[in-house]
Design a protein around this motif. Structure first.
Motif, short mmCIF file in Angstrom:
data_model
loop_
_atom_site.label_atom_id
_atom_site.label_comp_id
_atom_site.label_asym_id
_atom_site.label_seq_id
_atom_site.Cartn_x
_atom_site.Cartn_y
_atom_site.Cartn_z
N ALA A 250 0.83 -1.22 0.00
CA ALA A 250 0.00 0.00 0.00
C ALA A 250 0.86 1.26 0.00
N THR A 251 1.87 1.27 0.85
CA THR A 251 2.70 2.48 0.94
C THR A 251 3.73 2.55 -0.18
N LEU A 252 4.09 1.41 -0.77
CA LEU A 252 4.93 1.43 -1.96
C LEU A 252 4.18 2.11 -3.10
N ALA A 253 2.89 1.79 -3.22
CA ALA A 253 2.06 2.47 -4.21
C ALA A 253 1.96 3.96 -3.88
N GLY A 254 1.84 4.27 -2.58
CA GLY A 254 1.78 5.66 -2.17
C GLY A 254 3.06 6.42 -2.48
N LEU A 255 4.19 5.74 -2.37
CA LEU A 255 5.48 6.36 -2.69
C LEU A 255 5.47 6.92 -4.10
N ALA A 256 4.97 6.12 -5.05
CA ALA A 256 4.93 6.58 -6.44
C ALA A 256 3.81 7.59 -6.65
N ALA A 257 2.63 7.31 -6.09
CA ALA A 257 1.46 8.17 -6.33
C ALA A 257 1.66 9.56 -5.74
N TYR A 258 2.12 9.65 -4.51
CA TYR A 258 2.26 10.95 -3.86
C TYR A 258 3.39 11.76 -4.50
N LYS A 259 4.42 11.07 -4.94
CA LYS A 259 5.49 11.77 -5.67
C LYS A 259 4.93 12.37 -6.95
N GLY A 260 4.10 11.60 -7.64
CA GLY A 260 3.47 12.10 -8.86
C GLY A 260 2.56 13.28 -8.59
N VAL A 261 1.81 13.22 -7.51
CA VAL A 261 0.91 14.34 -7.16
C VAL A 261 1.72 15.60 -6.88
N ALA A 262 2.82 15.44 -6.13
CA ALA A 262 3.67 16.60 -5.82
C ALA A 262 4.23 17.21 -7.10
N GLN A 263 4.61 16.38 -8.05
CA GLN A 263 5.15 16.88 -9.31
C GLN A 263 4.08 17.53 -10.16
N LEU A 264 2.86 16.98 -10.13
CA LEU A 264 1.76 17.58 -10.87
C LEU A 264 1.40 18.94 -10.30
N LEU A 265 1.32 19.03 -9.00
CA LEU A 265 0.98 20.31 -8.36
C LEU A 265 2.00 21.38 -8.66
N SER A 266 3.26 20.98 -8.71
CA SER A 266 4.35 21.95 -8.85
C SER A 266 4.88 22.06 -10.26
N ASP A 267 4.33 21.24 -11.17
CA ASP A 267 4.85 21.17 -12.52
C ASP A 267 6.32 20.73 -12.51
N GLY A 268 6.69 19.98 -11.46
CA GLY A 268 8.04 19.44 -11.36
C GLY A 268 9.10 20.44 -10.97
N ARG A 269 8.67 21.64 -10.54
CA ARG A 269 9.64 22.69 -10.19
C ARG A 269 9.42 23.15 -8.76
#
Length: 332
Positions: free
Chosen positions: A132-151
Motif C-alpha cells: 500500500a505504501t509502496l504504491a503511495g510512494l509513487a502516487a504521492y510523488k506524482g501528485v507533488a510533481q503535478l501540483l508543482s509542474d516538477g519545479r
C-alpha cells in the motif's frame, strides 16, 4: 468486551534494547572520532550544528516510523509525503498573500488526509502495508510533481516565521532540533507510559491475541498512519523553511530508506512488537554523522546510498540471528 492492555516488555527484551543502544552509542563515538582525526573542522561547533539540522527531517520520520513498525506496519511513502507537504506549504503561503500560518495549516491538512488514505487502504482494502505504501510512494510523488509542474514553488525566505523555523535557534539549539526533540519525547512518553503505547506493542507482538483482548486494531492502525502523515507534513514544512521553497522531490527523495534504516538499526523488529525512540535517535545521529563525514572527506555521495543499504542489511541480519529463526532455504 473490555479493552485490556499488553504486559510490559520483558526484562530480556529491555536488556537487548539497552545493549543495542550501547552498541550504537559506541559506533557513534567511533565515527565522530575517526572523522575528527581525518578533518580538523569535523568536530567544530558549526559542523556539528550542520549535522544536527540535516538529521532533523530524517529524525522526525524515523521516530514515527518506529511507531508504525512497532505495531507491525511499515510506511515506505513518507518521503513522497514530505514532498507533497513541502509543495503545498509554499503554494498556499504564496496564494494566501504570504501568510505562513495558512501555508503550514494547508500542509498539515494534506498530511492528515494522506495518512488517513494510507490507513484506510491498509485496513479496509486489506492491502499489505508494504504494498500500500509502496504504491503511495509513487502516487504521492506524482501528485507533488503535478501540483508543482516538477519545479520548486514559492519563496519563503522573506518571511520571518519560515526563517525562524529553518534558521533560528533557541537556547543555542536550532529550532528544527527542538521540534525533533519535542516530538521524540512525546512519542517516547506515549509508547512507554500510556495504555495506547502498550496496545501498540501488543498489536505488533501478536495481533490475534490483541484482537481477542478487545483492542480495536483497525482504529489503532488508521490513527498511526494519520500520525505519520501529520509528522511528515511537519517535516515538509521544515524542508520548505530550510531550502526557501516548496520542493516536490529534491530533499525528500530517499528519506523513506533513511527512516526505515534508522528504525531498524535502533532496535525495531521489522515484524513488530519491539523497538523504542531512544535507539532510533541514536541511529539517526550515527547515520547523520557518517553521511556528513563522507561529505567533508569529499567521498562520492553515491557511496552514502551504498552505506545506508549495507547498514539496513546488517540491522536485519542481526535481528534474524537474535530471533533464532531458521534462514530461508537452509537447514536448521
Amino acid at each position: 468486551m473490555t479493552t485490556t492492555t499488553a504486559p510490559a516488555p520483558t526484562v530480556r527484551a529491555r536488556t537487548r534494547l539497552n545493549g543495542q543502544n550501547l552498541s550504537l552509542a559506541g559506533a557513534l563515538v567511533v565515527v565522530l572520532a575517526l572523522f575528527g582525526v581525518l578533518n580538523d573542522n569535523y568536530l567544530s561547533l558549526p559542523n556539528l550544528q550542520v549535522i544536527a539540522e540535516a538529521a532533523t527531517i530524517t529524525g522526525l520520520l524515523a521516530v514515527v516510523q518506529t511507531v508504525v513498525i512497532i505495531c507491525g506496519g511499515l510506511d515506505i511513502s513518507v518521503g513522497s509525503q514530505v514532498g507533497i507537504a513541502s509543495v503545498v506549504s509554499a503554494m498556499a503561503f504564496t496564494g494566501a498573500g504570504s501568510d505562513p500560518l495558512t501555508g503550514m495549516a494547508a500542509a498539515l491538512a494534506v498530511g492528515l488526509v494522506v495518512g488517513l488514505v494510507n490507513g484506510a487502504v491498509i485496513v479496509y482494502g486489506r492491502v499489505n502495508p508494504t504494498i500500500a505504501t509502496l504504491a503511495g510512494l509513487a502516487a504521492y510523488k506524482g501528485v507533488a510533481q503535478l501540483l508543482s509542474d516538477g519545479r520548486a514553488q514559492g519563496y519563503v525566505l522573506n518571511d520571518d516565521v519560515f526563517v525562524f523555523l529553518g534558521r533560528g535557534a533557541v537556547a543555542g539549539l536550532p529550532v528544527m532540533v527542538w521540534i525533533l526533540v519535542l516530538t521524540a519525547v512525546a512519542v517516547h512518553l506515549l509508547l512507554k507510559y500510556t495504555d495506547i503505547g502498550r496496545n501498540l506493542y501488543a498489536i505488533g507482538g501478536n495481533d490475534t491475541a490483541a484482537r481477542l483482548a478487545g483492542i480495536n486494531i483497525n482504529k489503532y492502525l488508521i490513527a498511526v498512519y494519520a500520525l505519520i502523515g501529520v509528522v511528515a507534513a511537519v517535516a515538509g514544512v521544515l524542508l520548505t523553511a530550510r531550502t526557501g521553497s516548496g520542493q516536490p522531490v529534491s530533499g525528500s527523495e530517499g528519506l523513506e530508506l533513511k527512516a526505515i534504516t534508522a528504525a531498524a538499526l535502533g532496535g525495531c523488529a521489522l515484524k513488530g512488537g519491539k523497538g523504542g525512540v531512544g535507539g532510533t535517535l541514536l541511529a539517526v545521529a550515527l547515520l547523520g554523522a557518517l553521511e556528513n563525514g563522507l561529505t567533508v572527506q569529499g567521498i562520492n555521495t553515491f557511496w552514502q546510498n551504498v552505506a545506508q543499504g549495507a547498514l539496513l542489511v546488517v540491522a536485519v541480519v542481526i535481528q534474524q540471528r537474535r530471533s533464532g529463526e531458521r534462514a530461508i532455504g537452509l537447514p536448521a
